[in-house]
Scaffold this active site. Sequence first.
Site, PDB file in Angstrom:
ATOM      1  N   ASP A   8       0.888  -1.167   0.000  1.00 59.74           N
ATOM      2  CA  ASP A   8       0.000   0.000   0.000  1.00 59.74           C
ATOM      3  C   ASP A   8       0.922   1.212   0.000  1.00 59.74           C
ATOM      4  OD1 ASP A   8      -1.646   2.107   0.618  1.00 59.74           O
ATOM      5  OD2 ASP A   8      -2.225   1.376   2.604  1.00 59.74           O
ATOM      6  N   LYS A  69       2.659  11.471  -3.444  1.00 57.89           N
ATOM      7  CA  LYS A  69       1.623  10.763  -4.205  1.00 57.89           C
ATOM      8  C   LYS A  69       0.616  11.749  -4.819  1.00 57.89           C
ATOM      9  CE  LYS A  69      -1.716   7.034  -3.366  1.00 57.89           C
ATOM     10  NZ  LYS A  69      -2.088   6.021  -2.376  1.00 57.89           N
ATOM     11  N   GLU A 168      -7.184   0.403  -4.143  1.00 58.41           N
ATOM     12  CA  GLU A 168      -7.104   0.300  -2.675  1.00 58.41           C
ATOM     13  C   GLU A 168      -8.389  -0.212  -2.036  1.00 58.41           C
ATOM     14  OE1 GLU A 168      -5.622   4.204  -1.672  1.00 58.41           O
ATOM     15  OE2 GLU A 168      -3.695   3.754  -2.606  1.00 58.41           O
ATOM     16  N   ASP A 190     -13.031   5.032   1.764  1.00 58.03           N
ATOM     17  CA  ASP A 190     -11.583   5.105   1.968  1.00 58.03           C
ATOM     18  C   ASP A 190     -11.118   6.559   1.905  1.00 58.03           C
ATOM     19  OD1 ASP A 190      -8.848   4.933   1.874  1.00 58.03           O
ATOM     20  OD2 ASP A 190      -8.746   3.544   0.190  1.00 58.03           O
TER      21      ASP A 190
END
Length: 631
Positions: A8, A69, A168, A190
């Site tokens: 992850d 990211k 994810e 999420d």
Amino acid sequence: MAKAVGIDLGTTNSVIAVMEGGRPEVIVNAEGGRTTPSVVAYKGDETLVGQIARRQAALNPAATLFEVKRFIGRRWDEVKEEAARSPFAVKEGPGGSVRISVNGKDLAPEQVSAEVLRKLVADASAKLGQKITDAVITVPAYFDNSQREATKQAGEIAGLNVLRVINEPTAAALAYGLERKGNETVLVFDLGGGTFDVTILELGDGVFEVKSTAGDTHLGGADFDHRIVDWLAEDFNKEHNFDLRKDKQALQRLIEAAEKAKIDLSNASETTVSLPFITFDPETRTPMHVEKVLTRAKFEELTADLLRRVRKPVEQALSDAKLSASDINEVILVGGSTRIPAVKRIVQDITGKTPNESVNPDEAVALGAAVQAGIIQGDSSLGDIVLVDVTPLTLGVEVKGGMIAPMITRNTTVPAKKTEIYTTAENNQPGVEINVLQGERPMAADNKSLGRFKLEGIPPMPAGRAQIEVTFDIDANGILHVTAKEKTSGKESSIRIENTTTLDKSDVERMVQEAEQNAAADKARKEKVEKRNALDSLRVQATQQIEENTSASQDAKDKLKAAADEAEEAIRSEDDAKIADAQKKLEEELRTFMTTNANQSAGGAQADAAGAGAQAKQDDDVIDADFKPAE
Ligand code: AMP
């Protein structure tokens, strides 16, 4: 075959996991942590990654890179705003891409993420006792094509064979659903450090079928932090007429304090932000401090609009799945930001369900990725698991009038392939330019251009006669491949890609080499330190022997002392050859001294010598493991 891992690669933290005895397990890092901060710092010629990089951020704000990211696979014009509030320099790169400037060098976000991956994998390889080469890496479900491709490239730059890029929330559902038996419709909510995803899945009989996905790649915990930063900075500015956000070091401290305050407020109803000596008064040079109480109510007021933004994607995912909230059996929370009480409240409010908190929001994604890695490697303990995922955004081409002609619509199951025929608009048109787009808006200009492809060499013919076959092919990673050929001429033409923000093959190869060179330089540096430390601990041991062996002859003591002094001198010189010589000499002298004085030294010097080595190793784990003076 070495085991494949699941990673992850988070905005704030990253986690790596592997299948062990039929269950996915998190692998702890070298510092003993289950999560590794996704932070990379450049200090001198050293690259620091994880906790060690995070810890020195306030002192080295311009070269400590975090939340990278947010920039991966992005175009400069998409991230300008985020770049402006970053303590490190983010600028426009070639072809409208994004580059991070550190110590006079321009780095692609992929390169920085590769450093995080490299550390995760190196630590995991050491823990598992086998070199890891294969990995499944997760991405937010709502990542577009370039963001996926860039993430895959980050893996390649880190020297990994990226088996699959998976979403994810889907990974989290895999971890959640592994031991569930009945049929369920599950909504995964999420909210991580930088992105928000909502995914609806149907689970049953080992089949994990994604029905729809929606999200916002510009919404995450960092936005909540920045609201607190702005609140503190504006208040300070009012009082002192000084904007702390313009001072890189102060900004970094504000960001850290804001995140801490936010986390405190998940458990407490108020917290105090205390930042002594945040700056100096420019005129009087007296120190200035920040000391402010933040209540949970005020925090919720500051972030009310961010909270409202989660509603739309949930509603869109439900409508795309043709479901209503009452059809959802379980709501699963993933991502650190779902610990915010107001977030939990809003999820409950939208779905009418109390969220299921049985999965660890920090680890579920990596665990699911490890399960997927196990499936790909044919791990028999997993039985028959089938994963059906979708593409998050519509893909199409630009057609006359600046419109988008959709080829593959959002929430289509992947892999998927679609072919359409297009033609020319003018007589004797020698070529066409195909603008590949991703997004939901009707006009081409409002969507993201993934690249422009030129099909050339069309033979002269009247307008509308050419038969240009365009094929869109999305693989299981959600990554698009486009081909085009002109049919009437029977001639296939090649496609040229222009203007994409992702790196080309030669860039990736160069970065792989650079990363390997850096890793080799880091290794050499570490070995040098290890050798120096080993000699130093031998020197300490020799000095102790001289002191403890009161009955040894003066001549023996002098000889050993001379070798120990030489060792000290060699350590100071940092000269590798001198260090090696001094090590050899001191080992010999110590051995002779200990053998000669064996009967005098109570308890046996050999045991002492081995013990000293072991002790030193505990104190400082860069001691050379081969150090065996007692042999
Ligand atoms: P992730 O990307 O899932 O690791 O999530 C990281 C984000 O979760 C960061 O923005 C953290 O500040 C945030 N976070 C972690 N723990 C908490 C907490 N207890 N309360 C609020 N936010 C948290």
